[in-house]
Structures are given as C-alpha cells and as structure tokens.
Scaffold this motif. Structure first.
Motif, PDB file in Angstrom:
ATOM      1  N   THR A  63       0.916  -0.782   0.028  1.00 51.53           N
ATOM      2  CA  THR A  63       0.142   0.250   0.034  1.00 51.53           C
ATOM      3  C   THR A  63       1.397   1.155   0.104  1.00 51.53           C
ATOM      4  O   THR A  63       2.285   1.124   0.262  1.00 51.53           O
ATOM      5  CB  THR A  63      -0.826  -0.183   1.318  1.00 51.53           C
ATOM      6  OG1 THR A  63      -0.277  -0.211   2.299  1.00 51.53           O
ATOM      7  CG2 THR A  63      -1.735  -1.234   0.897  1.00 51.53           C
ATOM      8  N   PRO A  86      -6.014  -5.706  10.962  1.00 49.17           N
ATOM      9  CA  PRO A  86      -7.099  -5.578  12.009  1.00 49.17           C
ATOM     10  C   PRO A  86      -7.327  -7.015  13.137  1.00 49.17           C
ATOM     11  O   PRO A  86      -6.984  -7.951  13.084  1.00 49.17           O
ATOM     12  CB  PRO A  86      -8.619  -5.629  10.858  1.00 49.17           C
ATOM     13  CG  PRO A  86      -8.196  -6.850   9.921  1.00 49.17           C
ATOM     14  CD  PRO A  86      -6.867  -6.651  10.151  1.00 49.17           C
ATOM     15  N   GLU A 120      -6.021 -10.526   5.510  1.00 47.76           N
ATOM     16  CA  GLU A 120      -6.087  -9.948   6.873  1.00 47.76           C
ATOM     17  C   GLU A 120      -5.380  -8.771   6.238  1.00 47.76           C
ATOM     18  O   GLU A 120      -5.074  -7.349   7.624  1.00 47.76           O
ATOM     19  CB  GLU A 120      -4.806 -10.738   7.747  1.00 47.76           C
ATOM     20  CG  GLU A 120      -6.376 -12.017   7.964  1.00 47.76           C
ATOM     21  CD  GLU A 120      -5.640 -12.210   9.094  1.00 47.76           C
ATOM     22  OE1 GLU A 120      -5.784 -11.970   9.817  1.00 47.76           O
ATOM     23  OE2 GLU A 120      -5.136 -13.466   9.180  1.00 47.76           O
ATOM     24  N   LEU A 122      -3.906  -4.647   6.296  1.00 48.31           N
ATOM     25  CA  LEU A 122      -4.455  -3.810   5.667  1.00 48.31           C
ATOM     26  C   LEU A 122      -4.050  -2.635   5.379  1.00 48.31           C
ATOM     27  O   LEU A 122      -3.708  -2.106   4.351  1.00 48.31           O
ATOM     28  CB  LEU A 122      -4.939  -2.775   6.730  1.00 48.31           C
ATOM     29  CG  LEU A 122      -6.344  -3.444   8.036  1.00 48.31           C
ATOM     30  CD1 LEU A 122      -5.905  -2.521   9.140  1.00 48.31           C
ATOM     31  CD2 LEU A 122      -7.088  -3.326   7.270  1.00 48.31           C
ATOM     32  N   GLN A 123      -2.270  -2.862   4.950  1.00 53.46           N
ATOM     33  CA  GLN A 123      -1.598  -1.982   4.740  1.00 53.46           C
ATOM     34  C   GLN A 123      -0.667  -2.489   4.682  1.00 53.46           C
ATOM     35  O   GLN A 123       0.872  -3.362   5.550  1.00 53.46           O
ATOM     36  CB  GLN A 123      -1.042  -0.440   5.934  1.00 53.46           C
ATOM     37  CG  GLN A 123      -2.259   0.182   5.422  1.00 53.46           C
ATOM     38  CD  GLN A 123      -2.287   1.783   6.251  1.00 53.46           C
ATOM     39  OE1 GLN A 123      -1.850   1.233   7.780  1.00 53.46           O
ATOM     40  NE2 GLN A 123      -1.754   2.865   6.377  1.00 53.46           N
TER      41      GLN A 123
END
Length: 190
Positions: A63, A86, A120, A122-123
């Motif tokens: 990301t 998360p 899973e 996010l970044q």
C-alpha cells in the motif's frame, strides 16, 4: 536500567545529525534490548525501486508508494516488511510489535506465502536494510543530541507522503519540537 528507548518509539533525527544515512530521518524502533541493542527501520526514505522488481509475490499487496524503502544502512541486500492487520491474534507469517503506539503493526515473514496474510492485510510496506545499534550506542547518540524520542502513531509507518514525515512528526509534538520542524534543510541559505 530503563534507557527510555522501547519498541514503538520514533527516533527523529535532530537538525544536528549530519550523517547522510540518517539526516532528517524518522526511524521506528522495532526491536530493543538495553543489553543487546536496537533495530529500527527508516520510514521516510522511499527508493525508486518498485517492489515487484525485488519481491514480485508481495508487490500487489503493498500500500502507499509501490516502492521499496531504504530501511537503513545495514544489510541493504535483505528485505523486511511491516504490515498492519485488523482484529486480534497473530496469524502465521506476522509478528506484532507488541506496543500500543503502533497497534496491530508487525513484521512480516517474507519467506512465507503472501496468501497467508493477503486477506487480512490493511497496509504493507517493504524495506531494504535496517538501522542497528549495539548495546548502549543509541542511548549515547540520544544523549549527544542526535535523536529526539517521540511516540509513534500507526499512520507514521504507512505515511502517504513520506517526504513530509519528518516535519509532520515534529510539528505534532508542539512546543520547541514544532519549531524545529521549520528548520531549513540548509541553514546557510536562511
């Protein structure tokens, strides 16, 4: 003896730090043992090398800027990655940093199949190399005025504009450090 350095803190280079490896850097402490030393990654030094050139299987999961960041001057031929997840638990291939400041941020096992974490993540950010200090070395540099120790925020690790991170971290501290954030890159041009 508590030296004040711990996982999850940021080392922010003071304007007096002229070492080109660390000038105006923001380093996240990812491991620290007062008797064994400290390991960190520079958060604000993206390279021009795309992740897909170095780690193709992980490239689509990165990301922010899709480039490898220079994590520090040590072991530049080795990569490590930080990821934010998360929820709870530690899935295979990820080890949390175990600190409140950067909750759910951890180190990724880049030898593991990306599919273990893909659902899973996010970044994710990939770093070439790291910054390392032997026992007592970083404490001495802090005492000599080379580094400010400040709390990290999860957003620091994955800053959208890493070129502004040094100023932004200092500015949010308020007081004298906010003033330091305006220090010119080259004070002789002031």
């Amino acid at each position: 003896m508590d030296d004040g350095i711990r996982v999850g803190l940021l080392l922010v280079a003071t304007p007096q730090l002229e070492d080109p490896n660390f000038k105006r850097t923001v380093v996240l402490v990812v491991e620290h043992d007062a008797d064994g030393g400290t390991l960190g990654v520079v958060l604000n030094r993206p390279t021009e090398v795309p992740v897909d050139r170095i780690l193709p299987p992980w490239a689509e999961l990165v990301t922010g800027p899709p480039f490898v960041f220079q994590g520090g001057p040590v072991a530049l031929d080795n990569a490590l990655a930080l990821a934010r997840l998360p929820g709870d638990g530690e899935p295979l291939g990820w080890r949390g940093l175990d600190c409140a400041e950067v909750a759910r941020v951890g180190l990724v096992d880049l030898d593991a199949p990306p599919s273990l974490l893909a659902a899973e993540l996010l970044q994710l950010r990939v770093f070439a190399g790291y910054a390392g200090w032997s026992a007592g070395q970083l404490r001495k540099e802090v005492e000599e005025g080379a580094w400010y120790l400040v709390p990290a925020e999860s957003g620091d690790v994955f800053a959208g504009d890493p070129s502004r991170l040094w100023q932004e971290v200092l500015r949010r501290q308020g007081g004298d450090l906010a003033f330091v954030s305006t220090f010119p890159d080259d004070p002789t041009l002031n």
